[in-house]
Design a protein around this motif. Structure first.
Motif, short mmCIF file in Angstrom:
data_model
loop_
_atom_site.label_atom_id
_atom_site.label_comp_id
_atom_site.label_asym_id
_atom_site.label_seq_id
_atom_site.Cartn_x
_atom_site.Cartn_y
_atom_site.Cartn_z
N GLY A 113 0.81 -1.21 0.00
CA GLY A 113 0.00 0.00 0.00
C GLY A 113 0.84 1.26 0.00
N LEU A 114 1.92 1.25 0.77
CA LEU A 114 2.81 2.41 0.80
C LEU A 114 3.41 2.67 -0.57
N PHE A 115 3.99 1.63 -1.17
CA PHE A 115 4.63 1.82 -2.48
C PHE A 115 3.60 2.16 -3.55
N TYR A 116 2.43 1.55 -3.49
CA TYR A 116 1.37 1.85 -4.45
C TYR A 116 0.92 3.31 -4.34
N SER A 161 0.56 8.75 -6.44
CA SER A 161 0.24 10.10 -5.98
C SER A 161 1.48 10.94 -5.72
N VAL A 162 2.36 10.50 -4.86
CA VAL A 162 3.51 11.32 -4.47
C VAL A 162 4.42 11.60 -5.66
N VAL A 174 5.64 17.56 -10.77
CA VAL A 174 5.25 18.86 -11.34
C VAL A 174 5.99 20.03 -10.69
N LEU A 175 6.76 19.75 -9.65
CA LEU A 175 7.48 20.83 -8.97
C LEU A 175 8.69 21.29 -9.79
N PRO A 176 9.05 22.56 -9.66
CA PRO A 176 10.31 23.02 -10.25
C PRO A 176 11.47 22.22 -9.63
N THR A 177 12.58 22.16 -10.32
CA THR A 177 13.67 21.26 -9.95
C THR A 177 14.18 21.46 -8.52
#
Length: 167
Positions: A20-23, A28-29, A35-38
């Motif tokens: 569940g954690l890896f999924y 999601s994560v 999408v975050l800048p570098t």
């Protein structure tokens, strides 16, 4: 309720928690970080890598492997042949597809990221690091996600068979 039921159920629970954690990370994560800048991506990833190193994570991640080994050995030693193939299958998949992938792939990448000084690196250096890091880390996470899910499924099969026999 006997010790084998408790051990097998604990294997099922811990392996399911890891799956569940890896999924959830995979669906999601990774997408949120992507999408975050570098600079923010790398800073966020550094923070997550520090935060996940806690007793709750280790209980499921390492606990799954240790409990699978212990339970498989006890089941084998006591000739409980109906559970042994599922335990051995789950153990092999988890050991290779989750634990070894993490230890040999994700952890070294995480350590490399931890050594990266975000305050002194140039934008070009950060971008180059991200390109090398992100694709490889995400692929490895997909492998261990699939491995954890398959190990969990291997443990569920006898439960489904038992349920199906009662219907």
């Amino acid at each position: 309720m006997n010790i084998y039921f408790i051990l097998y159920g604990s294997c099922l629970l811990l392996t399911g928690l890891s799956a569940g954690l890896f999924y959830s990370y995979q669906c999601s994560v990774i997408n949120g970080l992507g999408v975050l800048p570098t600079r923010e991506y790398l800073l966020s990833f550094q923070g997550i890598n520090k935060a996940i190193l806690n007793p709750v994570f280790f209980a499921s991640f390492i606990g799954s492997l240790l409990l699978l080994v212990l339970t498989a050995l006890l089941v084998w030693y006591n000739s409980i042949s109906d559970l042994l193939p599922y335990l051995v299958t789950a153990l092999i998949i988890y050991a290779l597809g989750v634990f070894a992938v993490t230890a040999a792939g994700n952890v070294p990448l995480n350590e490399e990221l931890a050594r990266l000084d975000l305050t002194t690196a140039t934008g070009a250096e950060l971008e180059q690091f991200r390109q090398k890091f992100e694709v490889r880390w995400n692929r490895l996470n997909l492998v261990r996600t699939i491995g954890a899910i398959l190990a969990f499924m291997a443990l569920i099969i006898p439960c489904i068979k038992k349920l199906a026999a009662t219907i």
